[in-house]
Write a protein that holds these residues in place. Structure first.
Motif, PDB file in Angstrom:
ATOM      1  N   VAL A   3       5.721   5.034   1.987  1.00 41.76           N
ATOM      2  CA  VAL A   3       5.292   6.378   2.383  1.00 41.76           C
ATOM      3  C   VAL A   3       6.100   7.412   1.605  1.00 41.76           C
ATOM      4  O   VAL A   3       7.313   7.508   1.771  1.00 41.76           O
ATOM      5  CB  VAL A   3       5.475   6.611   3.901  1.00 41.76           C
ATOM      6  N   ASP A   4       5.402   8.152   0.749  1.00 41.40           N
ATOM      7  CA  ASP A   4       6.033   9.273   0.065  1.00 41.40           C
ATOM      8  C   ASP A   4       5.588  10.539   0.772  1.00 41.40           C
ATOM      9  O   ASP A   4       4.383  10.798   0.899  1.00 41.40           O
ATOM     10  CB  ASP A   4       5.632   9.336  -1.411  1.00 41.40           C
ATOM     11  N   VAL A   5       6.553  11.314   1.242  1.00 40.34           N
ATOM     12  CA  VAL A   5       6.249  12.545   1.964  1.00 40.34           C
ATOM     13  C   VAL A   5       6.220  13.716   0.993  1.00 40.34           C
ATOM     14  O   VAL A   5       7.143  13.902   0.191  1.00 40.34           O
ATOM     15  CB  VAL A   5       7.278  12.801   3.091  1.00 40.34           C
ATOM     16  N   GLN A  10       0.078   6.516  -8.090  1.00 40.50           N
ATOM     17  CA  GLN A  10       0.524   5.411  -7.242  1.00 40.50           C
ATOM     18  C   GLN A  10      -0.195   5.341  -5.902  1.00 40.50           C
ATOM     19  O   GLN A  10      -0.127   4.339  -5.201  1.00 40.50           O
ATOM     20  CB  GLN A  10       2.031   5.537  -6.979  1.00 40.50           C
ATOM     21  N   ALA A  11      -0.896   6.402  -5.527  1.00 38.84           N
ATOM     22  CA  ALA A  11      -1.443   6.527  -4.177  1.00 38.84           C
ATOM     23  C   ALA A  11      -2.623   5.613  -3.900  1.00 38.84           C
ATOM     24  O   ALA A  11      -3.564   5.534  -4.684  1.00 38.84           O
ATOM     25  CB  ALA A  11      -1.858   7.971  -3.917  1.00 38.84           C
ATOM     26  N   ASP A  12      -2.555   4.939  -2.748  1.00 35.18           N
ATOM     27  CA  ASP A  12      -3.705   4.221  -2.211  1.00 35.18           C
ATOM     28  C   ASP A  12      -4.444   5.081  -1.194  1.00 35.18           C
ATOM     29  O   ASP A  12      -5.603   4.809  -0.871  1.00 35.18           O
ATOM     30  CB  ASP A  12      -3.254   2.921  -1.533  1.00 35.18           C
ATOM     31  N   LEU A  13      -3.760   6.117  -0.677  1.00 33.50           N
ATOM     32  CA  LEU A  13      -4.363   6.987   0.336  1.00 33.50           C
ATOM     33  C   LEU A  13      -3.534   8.260   0.452  1.00 33.50           C
ATOM     34  O   LEU A  13      -2.303   8.207   0.382  1.00 33.50           O
ATOM     35  CB  LEU A  13      -4.398   6.270   1.684  1.00 33.50           C
ATOM     36  N   LEU A  14      -4.209   9.386   0.631  1.00 32.21           N
ATOM     37  CA  LEU A  14      -3.568  10.659   0.952  1.00 32.21           C
ATOM     38  C   LEU A  14      -3.880  10.989   2.399  1.00 32.21           C
ATOM     39  O   LEU A  14      -5.045  10.957   2.812  1.00 32.21           O
ATOM     40  CB  LEU A  14      -4.080  11.790   0.058  1.00 32.21           C
ATOM     41  N   VAL A  48       1.895  19.602  -1.973  1.00 27.83           N
ATOM     42  CA  VAL A  48       0.778  18.936  -1.299  1.00 27.83           C
ATOM     43  C   VAL A  48      -0.527  19.163  -2.065  1.00 27.83           C
ATOM     44  O   VAL A  48      -1.246  18.208  -2.390  1.00 27.83           O
ATOM     45  CB  VAL A  48       0.646  19.408   0.173  1.00 27.83           C
ATOM     46  N   THR A  49      -0.841  20.411  -2.370  1.00 24.49           N
ATOM     47  CA  THR A  49      -2.113  20.716  -3.033  1.00 24.49           C
ATOM     48  C   THR A  49      -2.136  20.239  -4.486  1.00 24.49           C
ATOM     49  O   THR A  49      -3.176  19.798  -4.975  1.00 24.49           O
ATOM     50  CB  THR A  49      -2.433  22.218  -2.964  1.00 24.49           C
ATOM     51  N   THR A  50      -1.006  20.303  -5.156  1.00 29.95           N
ATOM     52  CA  THR A  50      -0.956  19.874  -6.556  1.00 29.95           C
ATOM     53  C   THR A  50      -1.179  18.365  -6.671  1.00 29.95           C
ATOM     54  O   THR A  50      -1.955  17.909  -7.512  1.00 29.95           O
ATOM     55  CB  THR A  50       0.383  20.280  -7.204  1.00 29.95           C
ATOM     56  N   VAL A  51      -0.511  17.590  -5.830  1.00 27.46           N
ATOM     57  CA  VAL A  51      -0.721  16.137  -5.861  1.00 27.46           C
ATOM     58  C   VAL A  51      -2.157  15.814  -5.443  1.00 27.46           C
ATOM     59  O   VAL A  51      -2.806  14.961  -6.047  1.00 27.46           O
ATOM     60  CB  VAL A  51       0.316  15.391  -4.987  1.00 27.46           C
ATOM     61  N   ALA A  52      -2.668  16.497  -4.437  1.00 25.67           N
ATOM     62  CA  ALA A  52      -4.045  16.254  -3.991  1.00 25.67           C
ATOM     63  C   ALA A  52      -5.036  16.485  -5.135  1.00 25.67           C
ATOM     64  O   ALA A  52      -5.975  15.706  -5.319  1.00 25.67           O
ATOM     65  CB  ALA A  52      -4.386  17.139  -2.794  1.00 25.67           C
ATOM     66  N   MET A  53      -4.812  17.514  -5.912  1.00 30.28           N
ATOM     67  CA  MET A  53      -5.702  17.813  -7.037  1.00 30.28           C
ATOM     68  C   MET A  53      -5.583  16.775  -8.153  1.00 30.28           C
ATOM     69  O   MET A  53      -6.511  16.578  -8.923  1.00 30.28           O
ATOM     70  CB  MET A  53      -5.399  19.201  -7.594  1.00 30.28           C
ATOM     71  N   ALA A  54      -4.434  16.094  -8.243  1.00 26.01           N
ATOM     72  CA  ALA A  54      -4.198  15.112  -9.303  1.00 26.01           C
ATOM     73  C   ALA A  54      -4.691  13.712  -8.954  1.00 26.01           C
ATOM     74  O   ALA A  54      -4.653  12.813  -9.794  1.00 26.01           O
ATOM     75  CB  ALA A  54      -2.694  15.073  -9.638  1.00 26.01           C
ATOM     76  N   LYS A  90       0.844  -1.194   0.000  1.00 23.38           N
ATOM     77  CA  LYS A  90       0.000   0.000   0.000  1.00 23.38           C
ATOM     78  C   LYS A  90       0.877   1.241   0.000  1.00 23.38           C
ATOM     79  O   LYS A  90       1.873   1.313   0.711  1.00 23.38           O
ATOM     80  CB  LYS A  90      -0.939   0.021   1.212  1.00 23.38           C
ATOM     81  N   HIS A  91       0.462   2.218  -0.790  1.00 22.88           N
ATOM     82  CA  HIS A  91       1.240   3.430  -0.996  1.00 22.88           C
ATOM     83  C   HIS A  91       0.502   4.621  -0.387  1.00 22.88           C
ATOM     84  O   HIS A  91      -0.607   4.948  -0.806  1.00 22.88           O
ATOM     85  CB  HIS A  91       1.441   3.622  -2.499  1.00 22.88           C
ATOM     86  N   ILE A  92       1.126   5.239   0.619  1.00 15.38           N
ATOM     87  CA  ILE A  92       0.537   6.387   1.313  1.00 15.38           C
ATOM     88  C   ILE A  92       1.304   7.648   0.960  1.00 15.38           C
ATOM     89  O   ILE A  92       2.535   7.678   0.994  1.00 15.38           O
ATOM     90  CB  ILE A  92       0.575   6.167   2.847  1.00 15.38           C
ATOM     91  N   LEU A  93       0.562   8.690   0.626  1.00 14.50           N
ATOM     92  CA  LEU A  93       1.151  10.017   0.468  1.00 14.50           C
ATOM     93  C   LEU A  93       0.898  10.754   1.777  1.00 14.50           C
ATOM     94  O   LEU A  93      -0.245  10.892   2.210  1.00 14.50           O
ATOM     95  CB  LEU A  93       0.483  10.772  -0.687  1.00 14.50           C
ATOM     96  N   LEU A  94       1.973  11.202   2.422  1.00 12.78           N
ATOM     97  CA  LEU A  94       1.873  11.954   3.674  1.00 12.78           C
ATOM     98  C   LEU A  94       2.184  13.407   3.380  1.00 12.78           C
ATOM     99  O   LEU A  94       3.335  13.762   3.098  1.00 12.78           O
ATOM    100  CB  LEU A  94       2.852  11.396   4.719  1.00 12.78           C
TER     101      LEU A  94
END
Length: 185
Positions: free
Chosen positions: A33-35, A79-83, A105-111, A4-8
C-alpha cells in the motif's frame, strides 16, 4: 503471483483518520500500500501514522523525487494494480473529473494506465454530495472508469444527518478485494 500494489489516495476530509485503519488492514492482508496524500489531508492525519501502518513511504509532494533516475508519480502509477481514493472530497472529485493534476493524488491518478481499476469513496456534507456539480462530476468519473463506493447515511461531523459519511472500511475493503479478484481472472 506478485504482491498486489494498491495506491491509497487520501484527501482533506475529517474522515481521513479512517485511512489509517484502511492502510493497516490492507497491509495486513498482504497488499503493498502506497499512500498518496493531498497537502491539506496532512492537517487531518499525519503522514507518519500512515507510513508506520503501511510500512512504506507516504507521497505528498509531486516535486519531491526520491531517485534521480525515476519520476516518482509515473513509477507509482506504473506499479499500481488498483487506485483507491478514500476519503474523496468534492474538491478531489471535481479535479479528477476536470483533468486537473495539481497534487500527488490527482497527478498519479492521471498517470495511470486506463485499465487500472479506480475506486473512489466520497465523504462530505450531504448537501455537498447532493450538489448537482458533485453528482455530474461523479457521473463523469464513472465514464472514465472510476467505480464509486457510495457514502453512508449518518450523523455527519458537521452535525447534519444524511448521505455523505465515508463507507465503512469493511465495505471499502470488500470492494477492493472484489475488484482485484475480478481483475486477476
Amino acid at each position: 503471483m506478485h504482491q498486489k500494489h494498491i495506491l491509497l489516495g487520501v484527501s482533506a476530509s475529517i474522515s481521513a483518520y479512517k485511512a489509517a485503519d484502511l492502510a493497516n488492514e490492507l497491509t495486513k492482508r498482504g497488499y503493498a500500500v502506497d499512500v498518496l496524500m493531498t497537502q491539506n489531508s496532512t492537517k487531518f492525519i499525519t503522514p507518519l501514522t500512515l507510513q508506520t501502518l503501511s510500512k512504506r513511504p507516504v507521497h505528498i509532494d509531486v516535486m519531491v523525487e526520491h531517485r534521480a533516475d525515476l519520476v516518482n508519480h509515473i513509477e507509482l502509477a506504473k506499479q499500481a494494480d488498483l487506485l483507491l481514493i478514500a476519503p474523496a472530497t468534492a474538491n478531489i472529485i471535481g479535479k479528477l473529473a476536470s483533468g486537473i493534476a495539481d497534487d500527488m493524488v490527482t497527478t498519479v491518478a492521471m498517470a495511470l494506465k486506463t485499465d487500472v481499476p479506480k475506486l473512489i469513496a466520497p465523504a462530505m456534507n450531504t448537501y455537498m454530495y447532493q450538489n448537482p456539480v458533485t453528482q455530474k462530476n461523479l457521473v463523469r468519473l464513472k465514464e472514465f472508469g472510476y467505480k464509486e463506493i457510495e457514502p453512508r447515511e449518518a450523523l455527519l461531523a458537521c452535525g447534519d444527518f444524511g448521505r455523505g459519511a465515508l463507507a465503512t472500511n469493511a465495505t471499502i475493503i470488500q470492494a477492493v478485494e472484489a475488484t482485484l479478484s475480478q481483475r486477476s481472472l
